[in-house]
Scaffold this motif. Structure first.
Motif, PDB file in Angstrom:
ATOM      1  N   PHE A  83       0.839  -1.203   0.000  1.00 29.42           N
ATOM      2  CA  PHE A  83       0.000   0.000   0.000  1.00 29.42           C
ATOM      3  C   PHE A  83       0.874   1.253   0.000  1.00 29.42           C
ATOM      4  N   ALA A  84       1.931   1.244   0.799  1.00 32.50           N
ATOM      5  CA  ALA A  84       2.845   2.385   0.850  1.00 32.50           C
ATOM      6  C   ALA A  84       3.498   2.620  -0.505  1.00 32.50           C
ATOM      7  N   ALA A  85       3.834   1.542  -1.207  1.00 36.68           N
ATOM      8  CA  ALA A  85       4.440   1.671  -2.536  1.00 36.68           C
ATOM      9  C   ALA A  85       3.453   2.308  -3.518  1.00 36.68           C
ATOM     10  N   PHE A  86       2.181   1.910  -3.435  1.00 37.99           N
ATOM     11  CA  PHE A  86       1.174   2.512  -4.314  1.00 37.99           C
ATOM     12  C   PHE A  86       0.955   3.992  -3.973  1.00 37.99           C
ATOM     13  N   GLN A  87       1.062   4.335  -2.703  1.00 38.06           N
ATOM     14  CA  GLN A  87       0.971   5.750  -2.320  1.00 38.06           C
ATOM     15  C   GLN A  87       2.116   6.544  -2.945  1.00 38.06           C
ATOM     16  N   THR A  88       3.296   5.935  -2.948  1.00 35.97           N
ATOM     17  CA  THR A  88       4.457   6.598  -3.549  1.00 35.97           C
ATOM     18  C   THR A  88       4.209   6.844  -5.032  1.00 35.97           C
ATOM     19  N   LEU A  89       3.698   5.833  -5.741  1.00 40.45           N
ATOM     20  CA  LEU A  89       3.426   5.982  -7.177  1.00 40.45           C
ATOM     21  C   LEU A  89       2.335   7.026  -7.416  1.00 40.45           C
ATOM     22  N   ALA A  90       1.305   7.014  -6.571  1.00 38.18           N
ATOM     23  CA  ALA A  90       0.211   7.970  -6.736  1.00 38.18           C
ATOM     24  C   ALA A  90       0.675   9.403  -6.521  1.00 38.18           C
ATOM     25  N   GLY A  91       1.720   9.582  -5.723  1.00 38.47           N
ATOM     26  CA  GLY A  91       2.201  10.920  -5.426  1.00 38.47           C
ATOM     27  C   GLY A  91       3.167  11.474  -6.453  1.00 38.47           C
ATOM     28  N   LEU A  92       3.535  10.695  -7.469  1.00 34.20           N
ATOM     29  CA  LEU A  92       4.462  11.167  -8.495  1.00 34.20           C
ATOM     30  C   LEU A  92       3.820  12.227  -9.380  1.00 34.20           C
ATOM     31  N   ASP A  93       4.649  13.022  -9.995  1.00 32.32           N
ATOM     32  CA  ASP A  93       4.185  13.958 -11.014  1.00 32.32           C
ATOM     33  C   ASP A  93       3.420  13.184 -12.087  1.00 32.32           C
TER      34      ASP A  93
END
Length: 513
Positions: A262-272
């Protein structure tokens, strides 16, 4: 009534046990029949090699306990049933058994045959303390149409034996396209499992549905259109009760989602946005190793292995759309995967008819036993066994579904569709059988029942109706009457309302105070 049939069949098994008290082989058969009557419904998971059988099984259970690699264990028939503690038992072809150690490896159960070869194993029995297994027994089978004839033969001989009923009460059959091997297997399962009642008790799953649209976010919409075409017009119509598209890898990943993922998907969602779009355009681009993505290549590789590129794209989009916890994300991914539709189908079509399906399977086994190992006392029970096998209305409904989908009844196209719906072809709930919307009130249900009874009794009584048409009408009418019999009477409804009033408000007396 359904449970009465199970009780009657148990009584027959007990009487046969007395008759065959001196026959060890017969007693083993009767022991197996008793277990089948007591245990939950057996559902086999079948399909061609790499169709995603074990992945879907893991999703249904909610844990990664079925091996999905190409090891020796995937070449054997494996039963997954509920048990108070985890236990794995290997049943060998020579009749002996061996216990296997229970251990986890990288988040999933590791099944290791050790020095044993798959061809020495009859089946593997996995007991697991999962709530999902309390109501069903799931049976994972090797892929059919395998390059190894022995591997395919294990599944075919288990689910479609030539001289006995299938060991499974129903099957979920996974396919990616309708191949000749798929149709051939389903025809054989229908002939074996149906027996004299000629029922349809298979669900076809259009597996790996996310790959149909090359992993696009709308892939499952495309897959749903294909599944509907198969259900209505293809060869599957007469061999399966339904066709459902499923993204199995997504479903398994969602049911077993980790906080780190889930944390990894949050990281991807926060990208430009532009960077995120470039990174998720393809597998190669996602694994490209660019330092702009703050996830290691190993992390990205693990995400792809667990969710596929479709799952990674969808999970990232759902986090951006407001999934704030791992639980929220898991629930939304499951909803998108098609798994809930499969679970609902199993509940409404298979588990709702569990007593009848189990009774039929045991009846066929007992018939074979009595005919092959003749005893005067046993032969006298054959009429009763046959009556139980054919007597339940659930099986008449499934038999009629098969007839409506394969024959040419003397009814209009609209009448055929209505008959299919009434006998449970689209589901066994009251509103689905009657063709009403959810939330229909009691008056609407009663009016609809009266309309259907009048119409189908009228067709049956018409001097122009053929004998086969009259039999269809009788079955349809009995189904409508069954729905009517399950509705609460006015007195029961009033009593229920009074109880609810007391529970929620303390009752009229308390309100007056």
């Amino acid at each position: 009534m359904k449970h009465a049939a199970l009780g009657d069949m148990s009584t027959i098994v007990a009487r046969l046990r007395e008759t065959y008290a001196d026959d060890r082989a017969a007693l083993e058969v009767l022991d197996a029949c008793e277990r089948r009557l007591r245990e939950p419904l057996r559902i086999g998971i079948a399909g061609m090699v790499k169709a995603g059988k074990s992945t879907l099984l893991n999703a249904l259970i909610g844990e990664r306990i079925a091996p999905t690699d190409a090891g020796e264990c995937t070449r054997t028939v494996t039963w997954y049933r509920h048990g108070p503690t985890a236990r794995v038992t290997v049943h060998l072809r020579d009749g002996s058994t061996e216990r296997m150690p229970v251990r986890r490896s990288q988040g999933h159960l590791a099944l290791d045959l050790g020095d044993l070869r798959a061809d020495e194993v009859e089946w593997i029995d996995v007991e697991w303390p999962s709530e999902s297994l309390r109501s069903i027994v799931l049976i994972d089978t090797p892929g059919i149409a395998s390059l190894s004839a022995d591997v395919s033969a294990r599944t075919i001989s288990f689910l479609t034996p030539s001289r006995a009923p299938s060991a499974a009460d129903a099957i979920i059959y996974l396919l990616r396209h309708v191949h000749a091997s798929d149709v051939k297997f389903l025809e054989e399962f229908h002939d074996t499992a149906a027996g004299a009642s000629q029922t349809v008790n298979a669900l076809a799953v259009l597996s790996r549905a996310d790959e149909i649209g090359s992993g696009r976010i709308d892939s499952l919409l495309s897959a749903a259109k294909i599944a509907e075409r198969y259900r209505r017009d293809g060869e599957l119509r007469s061999l399966a009760l339904g066709v459902i598209p499923v993204a199995g890898l997504l479903a398994e990943g969602a049911r077993t989602l980790r906080q780190s993922e889930f944390a990894a998907f949050q990281t991807l969602a926060g990208l430009d946005r532009a960077l995120r779009t470039r990174a998720l355009i393809s597998v190669d681009r996602f694994l490209g190793g660019t330092a702009e993505i703050p996830l290691s290549v190993a992390q990205r590789r693990d995400l792809l292995a667990r969710f596929g590129v479709f799952g990674v794209r969808l999970a990232t989009a759902l986090v951006r759309a407001g999934a704030r916890t791992s639980t929220e994300l898991a629930e939304r991914l499951v909803q998108q995967s098609g798994l809930i539709e499969v679970q609902n189908f199993v509940t409404e079509q298979f588990r709702a008819r569990a007593s009848s399906l189990k009774t039929r399977g045991v009846a066929h086994t007992l018939e074979t036993l009595v005919r092959e190992r003749r005893r005067p006392d046993a032969a006298g029970l054959l009429p009763e066994i046959e009556r139980l096998a054919l007597g339940t209305h659930d099986l008449r409904e499934l038999a009629l579904l098969a007839d409506l989908r394969t024959g040419t009844p003397d009814l209009s196209a609209d009448d055929i569709l209505e008959a299919e719906r009434i006998v449970g072809g689209a589901g066994t709930s009251t509103v689905e059988r009657l063709g009403l919307t959810e939330g229909a009130d009691r008056r609407a249900v009663r009016e609809r029942i009266d309309q259907l009874l009048t119409r189908w009794r009228g067709i049956a009584e018409s001097p122009l109706s053929e004998r086969a048409t009259i039999e269809i009408c009788r079955t349809v009418t009995r189904s409508v009457e069954g729905v009517a019999s399950e509705l609460p009477t006015r007195r029961a409804a009033a009593a229920a309302a009074a109880v609810a009033d007391v529970v929620t408000t303390g009752g009229p007396a308390q309100r007056r105070r």
